[in-house]
Design a protein around this motif. Sequence first.
Motif, PDB file in Angstrom:
ATOM      1  N   UNK A  32     -34.208  -6.386  16.326  1.00 32.62           N
ATOM      2  CA  UNK A  32     -33.337  -5.603  15.441  1.00 32.62           C
ATOM      3  C   UNK A  32     -33.429  -4.137  15.866  1.00 32.62           C
ATOM      4  N   UNK A  33     -32.338  -3.613  16.369  1.00 36.58           N
ATOM      5  CA  UNK A  33     -32.387  -2.217  16.823  1.00 36.58           C
ATOM      6  C   UNK A  33     -32.534  -1.275  15.636  1.00 36.58           C
ATOM      7  N   UNK A  34     -33.093  -0.123  15.913  1.00 38.09           N
ATOM      8  CA  UNK A  34     -33.245   0.893  14.874  1.00 38.09           C
ATOM      9  C   UNK A  34     -31.883   1.223  14.281  1.00 38.09           C
ATOM     10  N   UNK A  35     -30.882   1.309  15.176  1.00 37.96           N
ATOM     11  CA  UNK A  35     -29.536   1.661  14.725  1.00 37.96           C
ATOM     12  C   UNK A  35     -28.999   0.618  13.743  1.00 37.96           C
ATOM     13  N   UNK A  36     -29.155  -0.667  14.060  1.00 34.08           N
ATOM     14  CA  UNK A  36     -28.665  -1.722  13.178  1.00 34.08           C
ATOM     15  C   UNK A  36     -29.431  -1.735  11.857  1.00 34.08           C
ATOM     16  N   UNK A  37     -30.712  -1.446  11.934  1.00 34.63           N
ATOM     17  CA  UNK A  37     -31.490  -1.428  10.699  1.00 34.63           C
ATOM     18  C   UNK A  37     -31.005  -0.278   9.814  1.00 34.63           C
ATOM     19  N   UNK A  38     -30.797   0.834  10.444  1.00 35.98           N
ATOM     20  CA  UNK A  38     -30.316   2.033   9.743  1.00 35.98           C
ATOM     21  C   UNK A  38     -28.940   1.776   9.115  1.00 35.98           C
ATOM     22  N   UNK A  39     -28.074   1.144   9.903  1.00 40.84           N
ATOM     23  CA  UNK A  39     -26.698   0.905   9.458  1.00 40.84           C
ATOM     24  C   UNK A  39     -26.583  -0.322   8.549  1.00 40.84           C
ATOM     25  N   UNK A  40     -27.710  -0.924   8.265  1.00 41.84           N
ATOM     26  CA  UNK A  40     -27.737  -2.118   7.421  1.00 41.84           C
ATOM     27  C   UNK A  40     -26.836  -3.237   7.951  1.00 41.84           C
ATOM     28  N   UNK A  41     -26.971  -3.507   9.219  1.00 45.09           N
ATOM     29  CA  UNK A  41     -26.220  -4.600   9.827  1.00 45.09           C
ATOM     30  C   UNK A  41     -27.118  -5.813   9.976  1.00 45.09           C
ATOM     31  N   UNK A  42     -26.695  -6.929   9.446  1.00 46.89           N
ATOM     32  CA  UNK A  42     -27.490  -8.148   9.569  1.00 46.89           C
ATOM     33  C   UNK A  42     -27.428  -8.636  11.013  1.00 46.89           C
ATOM     34  N   UNK A  43     -28.416  -9.416  11.427  1.00 51.90           N
ATOM     35  CA  UNK A  43     -28.455  -9.926  12.807  1.00 51.90           C
ATOM     36  C   UNK A  43     -27.183 -10.713  13.129  1.00 51.90           C
ATOM     37  N   UNK A  44     -26.730 -10.592  14.354  1.00 47.60           N
ATOM     38  CA  UNK A  44     -25.570 -11.341  14.810  1.00 47.60           C
ATOM     39  C   UNK A  44     -25.791 -12.843  14.623  1.00 47.60           C
ATOM     40  N   UNK A  45     -27.039 -13.273  14.756  1.00 49.32           N
ATOM     41  CA  UNK A  45     -27.388 -14.678  14.551  1.00 49.32           C
ATOM     42  C   UNK A  45     -26.847 -15.194  13.222  1.00 49.32           C
ATOM     43  N   UNK A  95     -33.053  -2.248   3.954  1.00 53.26           N
ATOM     44  CA  UNK A  95     -32.760  -3.450   4.726  1.00 53.26           C
ATOM     45  C   UNK A  95     -33.273  -4.690   3.994  1.00 53.26           C
ATOM     46  N   UNK A  96     -34.413  -4.548   3.376  1.00 52.32           N
ATOM     47  CA  UNK A  96     -34.958  -5.664   2.605  1.00 52.32           C
ATOM     48  C   UNK A  96     -33.985  -6.058   1.498  1.00 52.32           C
ATOM     49  N   UNK A  97     -33.408  -5.070   0.855  1.00 50.98           N
ATOM     50  CA  UNK A  97     -32.418  -5.372  -0.192  1.00 50.98           C
ATOM     51  C   UNK A  97     -31.221  -6.117   0.369  1.00 50.98           C
ATOM     52  N   UNK A  98     -30.811  -5.713   1.539  1.00 51.19           N
ATOM     53  CA  UNK A  98     -29.695  -6.365   2.202  1.00 51.19           C
ATOM     54  C   UNK A  98     -30.025  -7.835   2.464  1.00 51.19           C
ATOM     55  N   UNK A  99     -31.194  -8.051   2.973  1.00 47.43           N
ATOM     56  CA  UNK A  99     -31.633  -9.411   3.291  1.00 47.43           C
ATOM     57  C   UNK A  99     -31.648 -10.297   2.057  1.00 47.43           C
ATOM     58  N   UNK A 100     -32.047  -9.700   0.957  1.00 45.87           N
ATOM     59  CA  UNK A 100     -32.124 -10.474  -0.284  1.00 45.87           C
ATOM     60  C   UNK A 100     -30.788 -11.094  -0.635  1.00 45.87           C
ATOM     61  N   UNK A 101     -29.726 -10.387  -0.309  1.00 48.86           N
ATOM     62  CA  UNK A 101     -28.395 -10.874  -0.668  1.00 48.86           C
ATOM     63  C   UNK A 101     -27.855 -11.918   0.311  1.00 48.86           C
TER      64      UNK A 101
END
Lengths: 337, 337
Positions: A104-117, A136-142
Amino acid sequence: MANVTMKDIAEKIGVSSVTVSKALNDKEGVSDALKDKIKQLADDMGYRYNTTAKSMKNGLTYNIGVVIPERFSGGMSQSFYFRAYQQAARVFEKYGYYGIMNILTDADEEALKLPRLYYEKKVDGFIFLGQLSADYINLIKEMDMPKVFLDFYDEHDEIDSVITDNFFGAYDLTNYLFNKGHKDIGFVGNLHSTSSIQDRYLGFYKSLLEHGKDLTKDWIINDRDERGKYVEFDLPDALPSAFVCNCDQVAHAFVNRLKQEGYKVPEDVSVVGFDNDIYATITDPNLTTVEVDIHEMVSEAVKIIIKKVQGTKKCYGRQSIKGKIVKRASVWDKRQG
Amino acid sequence: MANVTMKDIAEKIGVSSVTVSKALNDKEGVSDALKDKIKQLADDMGYRYNTTAKSMKNGLTYNIGVVIPERFSGGMSQSFYFRAYQQAARVFEKYGYYGIMNILTDADEEALKLPRLYYEKKVDGFIFLGQLSADYINLIKEMDMPKVFLDFYDEHDEIDSVITDNFFGAYDLTNYLFNKGHKDIGFVGNLHSTSSIQDRYLGFYKSLLEHGKDLTKDWIINDRDERGKYVEFDLPDALPSAFVCNCDQVAHAFVNRLKQEGYKVPEDVSVVGFDNDIYATITDPNLTTVEVDIHEMVSEAVKIIIKKVQGTKKCYGRQSIKGKIVKRASVWDKRQG
DNA sequence: CTGAAAGCGCTTACAG
DNA sequence: CTGAAAGCGCTTACAG
């Protein structure tokens, strides 16, 4: 030779592809003789099972994503993450699953982008390996997909996680120093950096409290800035006789700094680390430290994610895996000396 | 919310799933207005693309297997393999592919069992990372699937491979020692262990030849048995003034042994390594060595495997990626001292 | 610009 | 014990 399917096998023998499917999967409804014949022919024809077709039917990919934040993948903590990933691969294998690593790149984590997977439905669930930002943790929760945190946890405890027992590890280690006759003990680490470090600090603090000691501000020495970048140690004039460092790598740097300032280790100042990684044994003297049980942690995390992928609704909460103290030369026994 | 498909989107708008497919893939034949509407709705409905269905159609999984022999995954060489795998993951990402790591157990290598990834059609091609047995290489050759060897090669040159330029790396390094005034130079390593080590040895030898020197048997010192396990160094009474070691880890052990025997490094004996891994900087004195260009190697290997997966029949042969000499304190300048 | 039909390779009921 | 039919979610010609 190009691409052998069940149908090809079926036609060659003069049965239907249903029968071939049953035979190859060892299901009921096919005579043993026919089963053997089919298996034999499949082998001869170089048949390989098409997992994709199966996935299509039941909606499972038999892959688990292992997400590692970029910042942990470089630098020196490498060894831990590689060993963890490798062990994960081994355990997945046992369940017939595969792990797909996703940095997970720093940029994607910052931008709250979920993994392409996730967006490509390439996996049935995720193991997140290494502390993520609160947002990011909040994002993952959803994200509606099974997930497990490994080596860190969500403060609200809503996501299953497997962590090393940082609290009691540091607690045991500090107790060990007291037992060796040390009366003044400091801590090296940024208290606000990760929950692991914070818990190690608190375990250290608990030991202090139990031994009737108070915190001495000057002996809590910062090692990194808020972005995790290491900084110079700010040493006070008077030092305690021992320090608990938040990890071996920092203990390594700390020992070097102490020696540079003219202190003898462990005679003047004892130092202990955490992790038992390569820094523990390249430090002179070798470090007393806590060995994290990577295998057990990873096995547990994989076990949980597989269960969840297979439909368990059960919540496993926060699992702490005990490490063990590894005693080496970096601690001075003040009772004898 | 459960599982949104293109059909769901299509029905909601009142078009066919073909149109949705075209819109989401930005293909021709759908008006821009409709495209936008469909994309918007897909987003709102939480649609995620089903890669499996696509795979089913075109027979591609968009995965590449990265096979690492178990024996390289443990021990200390970890760092190299992890960095390589990680870099591979990053480059795969750029091509829309994923890497799946497969640790090849010693047992499976011995028994000539291909990776499960192959039998389950989970990948479109393979990168094999790290020297394999000759028998296993033969087995791989018969596997009808694109493949690339990384960090080793097939002696018959039938499989594309990307390697570090071991030969010229060691050659340059040995020349460097001659330039510093050394006249007698030895080599540390098992000449029959891996092709990498052998090539480094030959580069060393070439430099010797060019400087009018012959091999001195006593100064070719073995470091490991045939299974790759490290053995005690067998030091002769008279030593040359410098040694080229086949890797940093061995150089590290060799320096320690020399010091133990009372030699000063680099004053009495200079030592150089290969790899520029962590051992280069934990050795005292720090090692002059060759830094392998992992990024370039991995990028090249991934580029090749992607091309092959996409149908190129072209043969790339053996690609050598140049490393560079990193100069540190382990070499004594005999011209001044 | 839009869609009906067929197919990728398998499995799951269901019927015989 | 064996198989015809339907379907998983998409895409590729092809027709309109």
